[in-house]
Scaffold this active site. Structure first.
Site, PDB file in Angstrom:
ATOM      1  CB  SER A 115      -0.956   0.010   1.189  1.00  0.00           C
ATOM      2  OG  SER A 115      -0.441   0.780   2.234  1.00  0.00           O
ATOM      3  CE  LYS A 116       2.544   6.872  -3.238  1.00  0.00           C
ATOM      4  NZ  LYS A 116       3.771   6.581  -3.931  1.00  0.00           N
ATOM      5  CB  SER A 117      -0.685   4.473   3.699  1.00  0.00           C
ATOM      6  OG  SER A 117      -1.180   3.168   3.737  1.00  0.00           O
ATOM      7  NE  ARG A 118       1.070  -1.954   4.962  1.00  0.00           N
ATOM      8  CZ  ARG A 118      -0.231  -2.040   5.224  1.00  0.00           C
ATOM      9  NH1 ARG A 118      -0.696  -1.540   6.347  1.00  0.00           N
ATOM     10  NH2 ARG A 118      -1.041  -2.643   4.405  1.00  0.00           N
ATOM     11  N   GLY A 119       4.371   2.894   2.088  1.00  0.00           N
ATOM     12  CA  GLY A 119       5.594   3.207   1.345  1.00  0.00           C
ATOM     13  C   GLY A 119       5.955   2.197   0.264  1.00  0.00           C
TER      14      GLY A 119
END
Ligand code: GLU
Length: 280
Positions: free
Chosen positions: A252-256
């Site tokens: 996920s984007k939020s986890r980079g």
């Protein structure tokens, strides 16, 4: 008819690429078509730059889609009509609770059950407000709309299931929408939620086979209930495994997780990405 339906709130990563390639591959094997749908109902998180990025990244992978591409933000009147139909039949009610109020109410209760995403089920505070609800709407009080799950399952009749298909065959799956409780079918800011828009659009776009990640498998139980209530056909479903990062977490984007754009800039070729995902 298949579809790939990303939300334009970030750049695509390898997990999206896998889903898009799998949909395209299955469409080709079935002699069918895969459509692109931009799921941009969230006015705060959806950005035109991300829509542009999605199309660019997919084209780079060699994936193109027939026109018109459906943008959900352009169809709010249709979702409103579907929502009004459910409200008119007494299957949805307005909910004025803030997240904080719901949390406080749940904290004071005993052991609260949770939905498949781990969110405590809505305790039903606004379910029977009666005429007071109309007054509050007229006053402009912000509200979501929730499905009255008990009324909805009564109306839909005996439990509905769906046909799941995979590489080897198809089998019937029983659905239990009640585990979602009184789910939100319209957000405060737009007259729909993911659930309502997705079943509406799958029907409008003539989607016969829905291929999406396992993170949405439980949501399918709610979708088949909405399809029964709205008189929509039930597609076949396939829920594919999710790609995990080195730590075993969903990409996920939020986890980079690195985006396809990052990989491209670092010199990756579309052929290498396809091969890495098993689509040589
Ligand atoms: N828009 C959803 C997502 O990006 C996918 C919805 C679906 O395939 O039903 O996760």
């Amino acid at each position: 008819m298949l579809r790939f339906a990303p939300s334009p709130n970030g750049r695509l990563h390898l997990g999206h690429a896998y889903s898009a390639l799998l949909n395209a591959d299955l469409a080709a094997r079935m002699g069918g078509v895969c459509r692109l749908r931009i799921e941009d109902i969230d006015p705060a998180r959806s950005k035109p730059d991300f829509v542009h990025g999605i199309v660019t990244d997919l084209a780079w992978l060699g994936l193109t889609y027939p026109e018109p591409v459906r943008h959900q933000s352009r169809h709010m009147a249709d979702y409103r009509a579907a929502l009004d139909g459910l409200i008119g039949r007494g299957l949805a009610y307005p909910c004025f609770c803030s997240r904080g109020q719901i949390r406080a109410r749940i904290a004071s209760g005993i052991d609260s059950p949770r939905d498949p995403d781990g969110v405590p089920l809505y305790p039903g505070t606004c379910r029977h407000l009666g005429p007071a609800a109309g007054d509050r709407i007229a006053r402009g009080d912000p509200h979501t709309w929730r499905l009255d799950m008990a009324a909805a399952t009564r109306r839909a009749g005996p439990t509905h299931g769906y046909v799941a298909f995979d590489g080897t065959g198809a089998h019937r799956v029983a659905a239990d929408p009640t585990r979602w409780g009184d789910a939100v079918i319209a957000r405060r800011d737009v007259p729909t939620s993911y659930h309502l828009a997705v079943v509406h659009d799958d029907a409008v776009q003539g989607i016969t086979h829905v291929v999406r990640g396992r993170d949405l498998e439980a949501a399918t139980d709610l979708h088949v209930l909405l399809q029964a209530l709205l008189g929509l056909p039930v597609p076949r479903y396939r829920h594919h495994p999710l790609l995990l990062d080195a730590g075993g977490e969903k990409l996920s984007k939020s986890r980079g997780s690195r985006s396809l754009a990052d990989l491209r800039e670092a010199g990756a070729t579309p052929q290498a990405v396809r091969a890495r995902l098993g689509f040589a």
